[in-house]
Enzyme design. Structure first.
Site, short mmCIF file in Angstrom:
data_model
loop_
_atom_site.label_atom_id
_atom_site.label_comp_id
_atom_site.label_asym_id
_atom_site.label_seq_id
_atom_site.Cartn_x
_atom_site.Cartn_y
_atom_site.Cartn_z
N SER A 7 1.05 -1.22 0.21
CA SER A 7 -0.09 -0.03 -0.10
C SER A 7 0.88 1.08 0.07
CB SER A 7 -0.78 -0.26 1.24
OG SER A 7 -1.35 1.31 1.32
N HIS A 32 -1.20 -1.40 -4.36
CA HIS A 32 -2.58 -0.97 -3.84
C HIS A 32 -2.31 0.69 -3.56
CE1 HIS A 32 -6.12 -1.74 -1.38
NE2 HIS A 32 -5.73 -0.88 -0.41
N ASP A 34 -4.42 3.80 -2.10
CA ASP A 34 -5.63 4.20 -1.04
C ASP A 34 -6.14 5.69 -1.50
OD1 ASP A 34 -5.97 2.16 0.60
OD2 ASP A 34 -3.96 2.50 1.20
N MET A 36 -8.63 8.66 -0.50
CA MET A 36 -9.57 9.09 0.52
C MET A 36 -10.05 10.52 0.36
SD MET A 36 -7.26 7.80 3.69
CE MET A 36 -6.51 6.21 3.72
N HIS A 65 -8.25 1.72 -4.29
CA HIS A 65 -9.21 1.22 -3.23
C HIS A 65 -9.86 2.76 -2.75
CE1 HIS A 65 -9.49 0.30 1.55
NE2 HIS A 65 -10.77 0.53 0.73
N MET A 67 -11.88 5.13 -0.89
CA MET A 67 -12.85 5.33 0.40
C MET A 67 -13.27 6.65 0.42
SD MET A 67 -9.62 3.80 2.87
CE MET A 67 -8.56 3.77 1.53
N MET A 136 -11.96 -5.16 4.86
CA MET A 136 -10.94 -4.28 5.84
C MET A 136 -10.90 -4.83 7.15
SD MET A 136 -10.26 -1.72 4.17
CE MET A 136 -9.17 -0.88 5.37
N ASP A 174 -6.96 -6.08 4.16
CA ASP A 174 -6.36 -4.76 4.07
C ASP A 174 -6.23 -4.38 5.70
OD1 ASP A 174 -5.49 -2.56 3.48
OD2 ASP A 174 -6.85 -1.67 2.29
C1 DX5 Z 1 -6.29 1.99 5.30
C2 DX5 Z 1 -5.91 1.59 3.88
C3 DX5 Z 1 -4.68 0.35 3.93
C4 DX5 Z 1 -3.35 0.94 4.93
C5 DX5 Z 1 -2.81 -0.35 5.02
O1 DX5 Z 1 -7.44 2.68 5.34
O2 DX5 Z 1 -7.01 1.16 3.42
O3 DX5 Z 1 -4.67 0.04 2.54
O4 DX5 Z 1 -2.75 1.63 3.90
O5 DX5 Z 1 -1.63 -0.02 6.01
P1 DX5 Z 1 -1.04 -1.09 7.03
O6 DX5 Z 1 -0.58 -2.09 6.21
O7 DX5 Z 1 0.27 -0.21 7.44
O8 DX5 Z 1 -2.09 -1.25 7.96
ZN ZN Z 2 -6.42 0.13 1.31
#
Ligand code: DX5
Ligand code: ZN
Length: 215
Positions: A7, A32, A34, A36, A65, A67, A136, A174
């Protein structure tokens, strides 16, 4: 063999291109990313320019991903920016079916995600429309949290349902995954492990990826 998706949230953003190259060279299967919006989750991260600027630097599949609230508004733009898989949250969509269909229409793989508090059964009606299901294992919004143990039961329930339906959607987990708990996540039935801190903060990223894969 389980696949590993580092990620980007845990990388050194001042060296984004090099960081991506580093995990690709270290054997990552997916990247990956993320996204947001500060509304669905209380944090803001990457957007279109980051994804499109990385797209021609690597062949690795971009596992994006989202969010964000009502992601249907942006699925076409994420596909155009270079996303291969676009995952939306069931909790963020007023029309899950239409949102997944909009992703498919753009040529990307539709993914559906659930937060820790959402039950597996809530997404059963949509499994056959998905190429990926993301469970999640922490509350979405931040990297570096500890895995919530009860989320492993949800991975098992969804695994069983996918197998019973002979549905070949990939099952991804994740949040908070590391070399200590990866074996439990794999035995619960995950096909892909997302790992931010466990890969990007490791001194030897290739060793970290293979430790997760062989857990
Ligand atoms: C959290 C993200 C994850 C996060 C995972 O909202 O969706 O992808 O980056 O990071 P670690 O592996 O550090 O928990
Ligand atoms: Zn994620």
């Amino acid at each position: 063999m389980v696949k590993i998706a580092p990620s980007l949230l845990a990388c050194d953003c001042s060296r984004l291109g090099e960081e991506v190259k580093s995990v690709c060279d270290a054997g990552a299967d997916y990247l990956h990313i993320d996204v947001m919006d500060g509304k669905f989750v209380n944090n803001i991260s990457f957007g279109f320019p980051i994804i499109s600027s990385l797209r021609d630097k690597t062949h690795i599949k971009f596992d994006v991903h989202l969010m964000i609230e009502e992601p249907i508004r942006y699925t076409e733009r994420f596909a155009a920016a270079g996303a291969d898989i676009i995952t939306v949250h069931a909790e963020a969509c007023s029309n899950i079916e239409a949102t997944l269909a909009s992703i498919k229409k753009c040529g990307a793989v539709p993914g559906l995600s659930v937060k820790p508090g959402t039950s597996a059964e809530d997404i059963f009606p949509y499994l056959d429309m998905c190429g990926l299901i993301l469970v999640m294992t922490v509350e979405p919004g931040y990297g570096g949290q500890a895995l919530i143990p009860y989320t492993l039961d949800k991975i098992k329930i969804i695994r069983r349902e996918l197998d019973e339906r002979r549905c070949d959607a990939l099952l991804e987990a994740d949040g908070g995954i590391n070399s200590v708990n990866a074996a439990q996540v794999i035995s619960a039935g995950a096909d892909i492990l997302v790992a931010g801190s466990a890969v990007f903060k490791a001194a030897d990223r290739a060793a970290a990826i293979s430790a997760l894969r062989q857990a």
